[in-house]
Design a protein around this motif. Structure first.
Motif, PDB file in Angstrom:
ATOM      1  N   SER A   1      26.367   0.580   6.741  1.00 33.43           N
ATOM      2  CA  SER A   1      27.210  -0.297   5.926  1.00 33.43           C
ATOM      3  C   SER A   1      27.187  -1.739   6.400  1.00 33.43           C
ATOM      4  O   SER A   1      27.929  -2.565   5.875  1.00 33.43           O
ATOM      5  CB  SER A   1      28.655   0.206   5.966  1.00 33.43           C
ATOM      6  OG  SER A   1      29.134   0.204   7.313  1.00 33.43           O
TER       7      SER A   1
ATOM      8  N   LYS B   1      30.699   2.155   3.028  1.00 30.38           N
ATOM      9  CA  LYS B   1      29.590   2.592   2.168  1.00 30.38           C
ATOM     10  C   LYS B   1      28.270   2.142   2.776  1.00 30.38           C
ATOM     11  O   LYS B   1      28.206   1.174   3.517  1.00 30.38           O
ATOM     12  CB  LYS B   1      29.718   1.967   0.783  1.00 30.38           C
ATOM     13  CG  LYS B   1      30.744   2.591  -0.128  1.00 30.38           C
ATOM     14  CD  LYS B   1      30.446   2.201  -1.573  1.00 30.38           C
ATOM     15  CE  LYS B   1      31.420   2.883  -2.511  1.00 30.38           C
ATOM     16  NZ  LYS B   1      32.513   2.075  -2.893  1.00 30.38           N
ATOM     17  N   SER B   2      27.208   2.828   2.410  1.00 30.69           N
ATOM     18  CA  SER B   2      25.884   2.438   2.891  1.00 30.69           C
ATOM     19  C   SER B   2      25.249   1.456   1.920  1.00 30.69           C
ATOM     20  O   SER B   2      25.314   1.649   0.700  1.00 30.69           O
ATOM     21  CB  SER B   2      24.978   3.664   2.992  1.00 30.69           C
ATOM     22  OG  SER B   2      25.489   4.581   3.919  1.00 30.69           O
TER      23      SER B   2
END
Lengths: 115, 165
Positions: B48, B147-148
């Motif tokens: 992230s 989140k990635s």
């Protein structure tokens, strides 16, 4: 993931002179003019945008050969900036900003100051 | 051959030499030159996070300012607050950035770092001494909390300004 990989160790430069330009009367009544020089040593930049601003960084209407100057690598260009006498006293800065293309990571801006 | 050589040597003083002056002209003006010494590279220490910090596997962008007149310019470096290009992102990105002096051509410039002014993402330095100063920016972007980042190419722009005082 493919990251932003860019060549480093690559010196690229931008320069604008004079530092303290002066407006003089132009050949048109009611219009003042000053001349500046721009040098492009950036391979990743082909255009520079010119802007004229007050001391509060508000834009001042002006006319020049170009608002956006096309420049090749190692080009030196001399350009005139025309400003109405009604506005010339409010002019504080004349700036050139690089219009970067894909791949560039640094945008350069140089401002000369009216004295 | 020997006679030819001797004859050439005897004639040499009588052969007129032509010369022409080729003047080189130039002028030295007060100027500020902005040079990008090193383009930055994002490291990806976490799915992230993208960062230019060395510890995060990144490369700090390095910008050099050359000024020929003391106390005539302000250097302003603004770190990015959005990607210039990236894959489609559906969540917000949190940006942090800072700029510091990393090298100087004059020992008297040692005070630049302590005297810098930071507002928002912009760091302002008063270039009180003529010479060269190198600045580097640490930039980090965190995606949607945890989140990635989607796969793809990411670029962001550092704005380097040189404003006449």
């Amino acid at each position: 993931m493919l990251l932003a990989l860019l060549p480093f160790g690559n010196a690229i430069a931008h320069e604008m002179t004079p530092t303290y330009p002066k407006f003089t009367a132009s050949f048109m009544a009611g219009i003042s003019v000053t001349t500046l020089n721009l040098f492009n040593k950036r391979k990743d930049v082909a255009y520079y945008e010119i802007g004229v601003f007050t001391d509060e960084w508000e834009p001042v209407p002006f006319v020049s050969q170009y608002t956006v100057i096309p420049m090749e690598y190692l080009d030196t260009i001399s350009f005139d900036v025309y400003v109405s006498n009604l506005s010339v006293d409010s002019v504080e800065y004349i700036c050139s900003v690089s219009q970067i293309q894909a791949g560039a990571t640094v945008s350069s801006k140089i401002c000369s100051r009216i004295k | 051959m020997k006679k030819l050589l001797i004859a050439s040597l005897l004639l040499a003083p009588y052969i007129p030499a032509y010369a022409e002056n080729a003047p080189i002209a130039g002028s030295v003006q007060t100027r500020c030159l902005i040079t990008t010494d090193t383009n930055g590279v994002f490291g990806n220490p976490l799915p992230s996070k993208l960062s230019t910090a060395s510890a995060d596997g990144g490369v700090l962008p390095v910008i050099r300012y050359d000024v020929t007149l003391a106390n005539a310019y302000l250097a302003k470096v603004t770190t990015p607050t959005s990607f210039d290009s990236s894959p489609s992102l559906v969540d917000s990105v949190a940006w942090t950035g800072s700029t510091a002096v990393t090298n100087t051509s004059d020992a008297g410039m040692s005070g630049y770092e302590a005297a810098k002014v930071t507002y928002g993402y912009t760091t302002q330095f008063d270039l009180t001494i003529a010479g060269s100063t190198w600045f580097s920016s640490t930039v980090a972007a965190v995606y949607g909390g945890t989140k990635s980042f989607p796969g793809g190419s990411y670029t962001a722009i550092v704005l380097a300004e040189c404003i006449a005082k």
